[in-house]
Design a protein around this motif. Structure first.
Motif, PDB file in Angstrom:
ATOM      1  N   LYS A   1       5.375  -0.532  20.719  1.00 26.66           N
ATOM      2  CA  LYS A   1       5.591   0.903  20.527  1.00 26.66           C
ATOM      3  C   LYS A   1       4.574   1.496  19.545  1.00 26.66           C
ATOM      4  O   LYS A   1       4.116   2.617  19.737  1.00 26.66           O
ATOM      5  CB  LYS A   1       7.017   1.169  20.044  1.00 26.66           C
ATOM      6  N   MET A   2       4.228   0.751  18.498  1.00 29.48           N
ATOM      7  CA  MET A   2       3.245   1.253  17.535  1.00 29.48           C
ATOM      8  C   MET A   2       1.872   1.392  18.183  1.00 29.48           C
ATOM      9  O   MET A   2       1.173   2.380  17.966  1.00 29.48           O
ATOM     10  CB  MET A   2       3.168   0.333  16.316  1.00 29.48           C
ATOM     11  N   VAL A   3       1.483   0.416  19.014  1.00 26.72           N
ATOM     12  CA  VAL A   3       0.194   0.477  19.705  1.00 26.72           C
ATOM     13  C   VAL A   3       0.206   1.645  20.688  1.00 26.72           C
ATOM     14  O   VAL A   3      -0.766   2.403  20.781  1.00 26.72           O
ATOM     15  CB  VAL A   3      -0.110  -0.857  20.427  1.00 26.72           C
ATOM     16  N   GLU A   4       1.302   1.820  21.387  1.00 27.55           N
ATOM     17  CA  GLU A   4       1.432   2.919  22.341  1.00 27.55           C
ATOM     18  C   GLU A   4       1.264   4.272  21.621  1.00 27.55           C
ATOM     19  O   GLU A   4       0.551   5.142  22.104  1.00 27.55           O
ATOM     20  CB  GLU A   4       2.807   2.835  22.997  1.00 27.55           C
ATOM     21  N   GLN A   5       1.917   4.421  20.474  1.00 23.06           N
ATOM     22  CA  GLN A   5       1.796   5.650  19.691  1.00 23.06           C
ATOM     23  C   GLN A   5       0.344   5.886  19.254  1.00 23.06           C
ATOM     24  O   GLN A   5      -0.168   7.000  19.324  1.00 23.06           O
ATOM     25  CB  GLN A   5       2.691   5.570  18.446  1.00 23.06           C
ATOM     26  N   TYR A   6      -0.304   4.826  18.795  1.00 27.04           N
ATOM     27  CA  TYR A   6      -1.690   4.944  18.327  1.00 27.04           C
ATOM     28  C   TYR A   6      -2.596   5.359  19.479  1.00 27.04           C
ATOM     29  O   TYR A   6      -3.463   6.218  19.316  1.00 27.04           O
ATOM     30  CB  TYR A   6      -2.156   3.616  17.731  1.00 27.04           C
ATOM     31  N   GLU A   7      -2.399   4.746  20.655  1.00 31.51           N
ATOM     32  CA  GLU A   7      -3.247   5.062  21.800  1.00 31.51           C
ATOM     33  C   GLU A   7      -3.058   6.510  22.244  1.00 31.51           C
ATOM     34  O   GLU A   7      -4.007   7.125  22.736  1.00 31.51           O
ATOM     35  CB  GLU A   7      -2.943   4.108  22.957  1.00 31.51           C
TER      36      GLU A   7
ATOM     37  N   LEU B   1       0.819  -1.208   0.000  1.00 30.09           N
ATOM     38  CA  LEU B   1       0.000   0.000   0.000  1.00 30.09           C
ATOM     39  C   LEU B   1       0.854   1.259   0.000  1.00 30.09           C
ATOM     40  O   LEU B   1       0.536   2.239  -0.650  1.00 30.09           O
ATOM     41  CB  LEU B   1      -0.926   0.010   1.219  1.00 30.09           C
ATOM     42  N   VAL B   2       1.970   1.238   0.753  1.00 30.19           N
ATOM     43  CA  VAL B   2       2.868   2.394   0.826  1.00 30.19           C
ATOM     44  C   VAL B   2       4.288   1.883   0.617  1.00 30.19           C
ATOM     45  O   VAL B   2       4.982   1.528   1.563  1.00 30.19           O
ATOM     46  CB  VAL B   2       2.746   3.121   2.182  1.00 30.19           C
ATOM     47  N   PRO B   3       4.747   1.818  -0.634  1.00 30.24           N
ATOM     48  CA  PRO B   3       6.079   1.272  -0.914  1.00 30.24           C
ATOM     49  C   PRO B   3       7.209   1.975  -0.173  1.00 30.24           C
ATOM     50  O   PRO B   3       8.200   1.357   0.192  1.00 30.24           O
ATOM     51  CB  PRO B   3       6.236   1.462  -2.425  1.00 30.24           C
ATOM     52  N   GLU B   4       7.041   3.268   0.111  1.00 33.40           N
ATOM     53  CA  GLU B   4       8.079   4.027   0.806  1.00 33.40           C
ATOM     54  C   GLU B   4       8.236   3.617   2.259  1.00 33.40           C
ATOM     55  O   GLU B   4       9.211   3.967   2.912  1.00 33.40           O
ATOM     56  CB  GLU B   4       7.766   5.533   0.758  1.00 33.40           C
ATOM     57  N   SER B   5       7.285   2.870   2.794  1.00 37.79           N
ATOM     58  CA  SER B   5       7.316   2.498   4.208  1.00 37.79           C
ATOM     59  C   SER B   5       8.428   1.509   4.539  1.00 37.79           C
ATOM     60  O   SER B   5       8.825   1.397   5.698  1.00 37.79           O
ATOM     61  CB  SER B   5       5.975   1.909   4.634  1.00 37.79           C
TER      62      SER B   5
ATOM     63  N   ALA C   1      12.433  -0.325   8.366  1.00 37.09           N
ATOM     64  CA  ALA C   1      13.782  -0.849   8.599  1.00 37.09           C
ATOM     65  C   ALA C   1      14.521   0.029   9.607  1.00 37.09           C
ATOM     66  O   ALA C   1      15.197  -0.477  10.509  1.00 37.09           O
ATOM     67  CB  ALA C   1      14.554  -0.926   7.288  1.00 37.09           C
ATOM     68  N   LYS C   2      14.355   1.334   9.482  1.00 35.78           N
ATOM     69  CA  LYS C   2      14.992   2.262  10.427  1.00 35.78           C
ATOM     70  C   LYS C   2      14.428   2.054  11.827  1.00 35.78           C
ATOM     71  O   LYS C   2      15.168   1.982  12.808  1.00 35.78           O
ATOM     72  CB  LYS C   2      14.775   3.703   9.974  1.00 35.78           C
ATOM     73  N   PHE C   3      13.122   1.925  11.925  1.00 43.11           N
ATOM     74  CA  PHE C   3      12.454   1.700  13.206  1.00 43.11           C
ATOM     75  C   PHE C   3      12.924   0.379  13.818  1.00 43.11           C
ATOM     76  O   PHE C   3      13.233   0.313  15.009  1.00 43.11           O
ATOM     77  CB  PHE C   3      10.943   1.712  12.991  1.00 43.11           C
ATOM     78  N   ARG C   4      12.999  -0.663  13.005  1.00 38.16           N
ATOM     79  CA  ARG C   4      13.461  -1.971  13.481  1.00 38.16           C
ATOM     80  C   ARG C   4      14.876  -1.876  14.041  1.00 38.16           C
ATOM     81  O   ARG C   4      15.173  -2.402  15.108  1.00 38.16           O
ATOM     82  CB  ARG C   4      13.433  -2.985  12.334  1.00 38.16           C
TER      83      ARG C   4
ATOM     84  N   SER D   1      18.851 -15.660  17.302  1.00 35.14           N
ATOM     85  CA  SER D   1      17.861 -16.660  17.687  1.00 35.14           C
ATOM     86  C   SER D   1      16.453 -16.156  17.363  1.00 35.14           C
ATOM     87  O   SER D   1      16.225 -14.958  17.184  1.00 35.14           O
ATOM     88  CB  SER D   1      17.965 -16.944  19.190  1.00 35.14           C
ATOM     89  N   SER D   2      15.515 -17.089  17.324  1.00 32.52           N
ATOM     90  CA  SER D   2      14.112 -16.719  17.094  1.00 32.52           C
ATOM     91  C   SER D   2      13.628 -15.814  18.209  1.00 32.52           C
ATOM     92  O   SER D   2      12.850 -14.884  17.982  1.00 32.52           O
ATOM     93  CB  SER D   2      13.240 -17.969  17.055  1.00 32.52           C
ATOM     94  N   ARG D   3      14.100 -16.070  19.409  1.00 31.61           N
ATOM     95  CA  ARG D   3      13.700 -15.253  20.552  1.00 31.61           C
ATOM     96  C   ARG D   3      14.159 -13.802  20.373  1.00 31.61           C
ATOM     97  O   ARG D   3      13.419 -12.867  20.669  1.00 31.61           O
ATOM     98  CB  ARG D   3      14.275 -15.837  21.827  1.00 31.61           C
ATOM     99  N   GLN D   4      15.387 -13.616  19.911  1.00 33.07           N
ATOM    100  CA  GLN D   4      15.901 -12.265  19.695  1.00 33.07           C
ATOM    101  C   GLN D   4      15.087 -11.535  18.633  1.00 33.07           C
ATOM    102  O   GLN D   4      14.685 -10.383  18.826  1.00 33.07           O
ATOM    103  CB  GLN D   4      17.375 -12.296  19.290  1.00 33.07           C
ATOM    104  N   CYS D   5      14.859 -12.206  17.514  1.00 28.75           N
ATOM    105  CA  CYS D   5      14.077 -11.581  16.433  1.00 28.75           C
ATOM    106  C   CYS D   5      12.653 -11.291  16.894  1.00 28.75           C
ATOM    107  O   CYS D   5      12.102 -10.230  16.606  1.00 28.75           O
ATOM    108  CB  CYS D   5      14.059 -12.482  15.205  1.00 28.75           C
ATOM    109  N   GLY D   6      12.077 -12.225  17.630  1.00 32.51           N
ATOM    110  CA  GLY D   6      10.717 -12.047  18.141  1.00 32.51           C
ATOM    111  C   GLY D   6      10.615 -10.908  19.124  1.00 32.51           C
ATOM    112  O   GLY D   6       9.614 -10.183  19.152  1.00 32.51           O
ATOM    113  N   SER D   7      11.645 -10.731  19.941  1.00 34.62           N
ATOM    114  CA  SER D   7      11.596  -9.635  20.913  1.00 34.62           C
ATOM    115  C   SER D   7      11.649  -8.283  20.213  1.00 34.62           C
ATOM    116  O   SER D   7      11.005  -7.328  20.651  1.00 34.62           O
ATOM    117  CB  SER D   7      12.719  -9.761  21.945  1.00 34.62           C
ATOM    118  N   VAL D   8      12.388  -8.193  19.118  1.00 31.11           N
ATOM    119  CA  VAL D   8      12.432  -6.945  18.348  1.00 31.11           C
ATOM    120  C   VAL D   8      11.053  -6.676  17.744  1.00 31.11           C
ATOM    121  O   VAL D   8      10.511  -5.577  17.865  1.00 31.11           O
ATOM    122  CB  VAL D   8      13.518  -6.981  17.249  1.00 31.11           C
TER     123      VAL D   8
END
Length: 59
Positions: free
Chosen positions: A50-56, A5-9, A14-17, A36-43
């Motif tokens: 953080k996205m939900v917090e911003q939205y709220e 929907l937004v190719p520029e995103s 990536a910067k946010f990650r 590890s999967s745990r490390q990637c999952g925690s990110v």
């Protein structure tokens, strides 16, 4: 293949990650096969939190 929907995103996400990974002390790069999967999952989980917090804050 689904159309983005937004190719520029891609750059913004990536910067946010990378910012979140830095905060957690996880060395993210272009290749993350040594993490590890745990490390990637925690990110990803922290990104969503953080996205939900911003939205709220907006509503």
């Amino acid at each position: 293949m689904a159309q983005k929907l937004v190719p520029e995103s891609k750059k913004g996400l990536a910067k946010f990650r990378n910012e979140v990974a830095n905060e957690l002390g996880i060395p993210f790069s272009d290749y993350n096969g040594d993490l590890s999967s745990r490390q990637c999952g925690s990110v990803g989980g922290e990104m969503v939190r953080k996205m939900v917090e911003q939205y709220e804050k907006k509503i």
